[in-house]
Design a protein around this motif. Structure first.
Motif, PDB file in Angstrom:
ATOM      1  N   LEU A  72      43.297  26.751  27.363  1.00  0.00           N
ATOM      2  CA  LEU A  72      42.315  27.364  27.440  1.00  0.00           C
ATOM      3  C   LEU A  72      42.610  28.986  27.004  1.00  0.00           C
ATOM      4  O   LEU A  72      43.736  29.468  27.356  1.00  0.00           O
ATOM      5  N   HIS A  73      41.552  29.520  26.468  1.00  0.00           N
ATOM      6  CA  HIS A  73      41.395  31.352  26.472  1.00  0.00           C
ATOM      7  C   HIS A  73      41.295  31.421  27.801  1.00  0.00           C
ATOM      8  O   HIS A  73      40.463  31.091  28.090  1.00  0.00           O
ATOM      9  N   PRO A  74      41.159  32.900  27.570  1.00  0.00           N
ATOM     10  CA  PRO A  74      41.488  33.208  29.339  1.00  0.00           C
ATOM     11  C   PRO A  74      40.340  34.046  29.402  1.00  0.00           C
ATOM     12  O   PRO A  74      39.277  33.537  30.831  1.00  0.00           O
ATOM     13  N   GLU A  75      38.714  33.752  28.321  1.00  0.00           N
ATOM     14  CA  GLU A  75      37.788  34.094  29.083  1.00  0.00           C
ATOM     15  C   GLU A  75      37.591  32.454  29.320  1.00  0.00           C
ATOM     16  O   GLU A  75      36.565  32.401  30.182  1.00  0.00           O
ATOM     17  N   GLU A  76      38.205  31.473  28.518  1.00  0.00           N
ATOM     18  CA  GLU A  76      37.712  29.929  29.172  1.00  0.00           C
ATOM     19  C   GLU A  76      37.651  30.353  30.804  1.00  0.00           C
ATOM     20  O   GLU A  76      37.100  28.805  31.325  1.00  0.00           O
ATOM     21  N   GLN A  77      39.427  30.152  30.829  1.00  0.00           N
ATOM     22  CA  GLN A  77      39.183  30.284  32.086  1.00  0.00           C
ATOM     23  C   GLN A  77      38.738  30.921  33.277  1.00  0.00           C
ATOM     24  O   GLN A  77      38.689  31.215  34.365  1.00  0.00           O
ATOM     25  N   ARG A  78      38.165  31.740  32.920  1.00  0.00           N
ATOM     26  CA  ARG A  78      37.920  32.979  33.950  1.00  0.00           C
ATOM     27  C   ARG A  78      36.628  32.387  34.042  1.00  0.00           C
ATOM     28  O   ARG A  78      35.703  32.297  35.168  1.00  0.00           O
ATOM     29  N   ARG A  79      36.007  32.013  32.978  1.00  0.00           N
ATOM     30  CA  ARG A  79      34.321  30.935  33.042  1.00  0.00           C
ATOM     31  C   ARG A  79      34.608  30.030  33.980  1.00  0.00           C
ATOM     32  O   ARG A  79      33.856  30.189  34.867  1.00  0.00           O
ATOM     33  N   VAL A  80      35.465  29.010  33.786  1.00  0.00           N
ATOM     34  CA  VAL A  80      35.765  27.783  34.878  1.00  0.00           C
ATOM     35  C   VAL A  80      36.206  28.315  36.614  1.00  0.00           C
ATOM     36  O   VAL A  80      35.484  27.465  37.259  1.00  0.00           O
ATOM     37  N   LEU A  81      36.530  29.741  36.594  1.00  0.00           N
ATOM     38  CA  LEU A  81      37.046  29.957  38.162  1.00  0.00           C
ATOM     39  C   LEU A  81      34.900  30.626  38.696  1.00  0.00           C
ATOM     40  O   LEU A  81      34.825  30.284  39.305  1.00  0.00           O
ATOM     41  N   ASP A  82      34.606  30.791  37.714  1.00  0.00           N
ATOM     42  CA  ASP A  82      32.952  31.592  38.231  1.00  0.00           C
ATOM     43  C   ASP A  82      32.214  30.609  38.314  1.00  0.00           C
ATOM     44  O   ASP A  82      31.814  30.243  39.244  1.00  0.00           O
ATOM     45  N   LEU A  83      32.317  29.346  38.253  1.00  0.00           N
ATOM     46  CA  LEU A  83      31.626  28.140  38.006  1.00  0.00           C
ATOM     47  C   LEU A  83      31.939  27.119  39.140  1.00  0.00           C
ATOM     48  O   LEU A  83      30.990  26.713  40.255  1.00  0.00           O
ATOM     49  N   LEU A  84      33.012  27.578  39.489  1.00  0.00           N
ATOM     50  CA  LEU A  84      33.631  27.390  40.582  1.00  0.00           C
ATOM     51  C   LEU A  84      33.386  27.670  42.436  1.00  0.00           C
ATOM     52  O   LEU A  84      34.112  27.517  43.390  1.00  0.00           O
ATOM     53  N   GLU A  90      47.449  35.678  40.785  1.00  0.00           N
ATOM     54  CA  GLU A  90      47.080  35.595  39.703  1.00  0.00           C
ATOM     55  C   GLU A  90      48.222  33.349  39.389  1.00  0.00           C
ATOM     56  O   GLU A  90      46.662  32.444  39.346  1.00  0.00           O
ATOM     57  N   LYS A  91      49.111  33.448  39.412  1.00  0.00           N
ATOM     58  CA  LYS A  91      49.882  32.115  39.585  1.00  0.00           C
ATOM     59  C   LYS A  91      49.022  32.075  40.846  1.00  0.00           C
ATOM     60  O   LYS A  91      48.720  30.483  41.378  1.00  0.00           O
ATOM     61  N   LEU A  92      49.061  32.201  41.411  1.00  0.00           N
ATOM     62  CA  LEU A  92      49.512  31.115  43.505  1.00  0.00           C
ATOM     63  C   LEU A  92      47.642  30.600  43.628  1.00  0.00           C
ATOM     64  O   LEU A  92      47.545  29.406  43.682  1.00  0.00           O
ATOM     65  N   VAL A  93      46.707  32.106  42.827  1.00  0.00           N
ATOM     66  CA  VAL A  93      45.175  31.245  42.776  1.00  0.00           C
ATOM     67  C   VAL A  93      44.839  29.793  41.783  1.00  0.00           C
ATOM     68  O   VAL A  93      44.482  29.198  42.309  1.00  0.00           O
ATOM     69  N   VAL A  94      45.541  30.416  40.567  1.00  0.00           N
ATOM     70  CA  VAL A  94      45.500  28.799  39.209  1.00  0.00           C
ATOM     71  C   VAL A  94      46.080  27.778  40.336  1.00  0.00           C
ATOM     72  O   VAL A  94      45.652  26.259  40.368  1.00  0.00           O
ATOM     73  N   ASP A  95      47.381  27.810  40.624  1.00  0.00           N
ATOM     74  CA  ASP A  95      47.933  25.978  41.803  1.00  0.00           C
ATOM     75  C   ASP A  95      47.500  25.992  42.436  1.00  0.00           C
ATOM     76  O   ASP A  95      47.073  24.979  42.091  1.00  0.00           O
ATOM     77  N   HIS A  96      46.534  26.709  43.206  1.00  0.00           N
ATOM     78  CA  HIS A  96      45.970  26.333  44.231  1.00  0.00           C
ATOM     79  C   HIS A  96      44.551  25.351  43.667  1.00  0.00           C
ATOM     80  O   HIS A  96      44.604  24.721  44.312  1.00  0.00           O
TER      81      HIS A  96
END
Length: 477
Positions: free
Chosen positions: A465-477, A347-353
């Motif tokens: 960000l709340h974890p669900e908000e982080q996940r929503r950002v990833l979904d949108l991307l 998860e850290k690798l994906v977020v850093d990228h």
């Protein structure tokens, strides 16, 4: 109506709850249609004409709208191909008062008449509607009584230890609606229980059986379809090991009753297996879905192409999170070479990228061009089509609510429950419609600097960000 139309196009709808007798040359559906056609013929002087299209639902309950022929009938009504719907009896169309109210509202909307051959009434008058509602109330009451009788019969059968339905099991064949022990397969069942006590793992037992070329039980249904004969999976083996039929029990609604067929496995062996299974128990799929995983359904295995799924385990009171190839979990850990990935690290690798991409000029430029393209094209056809479907469902639900209120009995138990359920359906529909309507509104031109600023603002606020908000950002991307 005869003044407005020179010809009234009549569609005959027929239904039978069970498939029994449908293979006969002249069955119940044919008898219903014949009566309806005769009635239409008697009204030929009024311009009535029977359409050749058949709307026959054989083997479908009147308590649901999920019927293929009824679906085609509704489609043809909405496309303006039908002027009158003719049925043998009202309950052939529906046994649900709520569904019937929706259908009558649909008929009214498209100026379609409704006729029952054996029950004379006119749907355009309030008295005719009252008659229909009374008939449907009795039809629904009859359906509920039938359901209660079936449930009572099934409970009484289970208490006697008799077969209550289901498919054949490994070691147990079904002959004349009774379980009969298959001696050859029974030996395999006992061997599987012994293997599990030795290996202490469903996955290892499944792998051992597959290595020997042993497959699941093969059986053929009354319709000629063949099932089974597949490699063993962990879940299939777990179901076998927990099935109390192998110790001579019939389970109904969580209660075990002594069965009329003999036990295949010794009770002591069965209990030992259950004890090991309870000790091995991990989080079920439903529990995992409720647990948060940032990258759930976003990763694909680079080795075999399967989906990467989150997993958890406990060791010395501490919980560890991982991402694992789903093929390894379902069919055995030797089926894929991808190692188990620590969740925190991946998860850290994906977020850093992602943080790097938020500031990359190419990403900013592509995002800006996509926004410009969407602004020029306007809302997509899919979005507009979904909005139209939601509004149609909203209108149908509101019509059903009005129909119940018009009956004047909405304080009664059943009506109150239906009203509450419909109101519960209406609220999320209205929220989603408002959201889609907001999204389809043109907000004006967007500048490149605004896109750059918006993307770069994500990085500093990501950690808060709340974890669900982080996940929503990833979904949108």
């Amino acid at each position: 109506m005869s003044d407005r139309r020179s010809k009234i196009r009549c569609a005959v709808y027929t239904r039978k709850s069970h498939e029994e007798g449908l293979d006969q040359e002249f069955n119940s559906l044919d008898a219903q249609r014949q009566s309806c056609e005769a009635y239409i013929e008697s009204q030929r002087h009024e311009g009535w004409n029977c359409l050749s299209n058949r709307y026959d639902d054989g083997g479908f309950s009147g308590g649901t709208m999920d019927r293929p022929a009824l679906g085609r009938l509704i489609d043809d009504i909405e496309s303006g191909q039908i002027d009158c719907v003719v049925v043998y009896k009202v309950d052939r169309l529906s046994r649900s008062l709520l569904d019937f109210a929706r259908l009558i509202a649909l008929f009214d909307e498209h100026d379609v008449s409704f006729v029952s051959v054996t029950q004379q009434f006119n749907t355009t008058t309030s008295m005719g509607r009252l008659t229909l509602n009374i008939l449907l109330s009795f039809a629904q009451f009859e359906r509920e009584i039938i359901g209660e009788r079936i449930r009572d019969k099934k409970l009484a059968t289970a208490r006697q230890g008799k077969y209550i339905g289901g498919q054949p099991k490994l070691g147990l064949d079904i002959v004349d609606r009774r379980y009969v022990v298959n001696r050859k397969e029974a030996e395999l069942v006992r061997r599987i229980f012994e293997m599990f006590l030795q290996l202490q793992s469903c996955r290892k037992v499944a792998e051992a059986l597959d290595a020997e070329g042993i497959v699941t039980k093969t059986y053929t249904t009354k319709t000629g379809k063949t099932f089974g004969g597949t490699p063993w999976k962990r879940r299939t083996l777990y179901d076998l090991l927990t099935d109390q039929k192998y110790i001579g029990k019939i389970v109904h609604k969580g209660v075990a009753y002594d069965a009329e067929h003999p036990a295949i496995v010794d009770v002591a062996v069965f209990e030992k297996v259950q004890k090991v299974l309870r000790a091995n128990k991990t989080y079920t799929h439903k529990q995992q879905v409720r647990r948060f995983a940032l990258l759930r359904r976003m990763l694909t295995c680079g080795e075999c192409g399967s989906r990467i799924m989150p997993s958890w385990c406990r060791n010395h009171g501490r919980e560890y999170r991982y991402y694992t190839c789903s093929k390894k979990v379902k069919t055995g850990y030797g089926k894929c070479t991808l190692p188990t990935l620590p969740a925190g690290e991946i998860e850290k690798l994906v977020v850093d990228h992602l943080r790097f991409l938020f500031r990359h000029p190419d990403v900013i430029a592509r995002t800006y061009r996509e926004i410009q393209r969407l602004a020029e094209c306007g809302p997509s056809a899919d979005v507009l089509e979904r909005l139209e479907r939601l509004k149609a469902r909203q209108e149908q639900t509101q019509t059903a609510i009005r129909a119940i209120l018009d009956l004047g009995q909405h304080d009664s138990g059943f009506m109150a429950e239906e009203l509450k359920r419909l109101s519960g359906e209406l609220k999320p529909l209205e929220l989603e419609i408002r959201q889609l309507e907001t999204d389809t509104v043109d907000g004006g031109p967007v500048e490149l600097e605004q896109v750059t600023d918006a993307l770069q603002r994500i990085d500093p606020i990501w950690d808060v960000l709340h974890p669900e908000e982080q996940r929503r950002v990833l979904d949108l991307l």
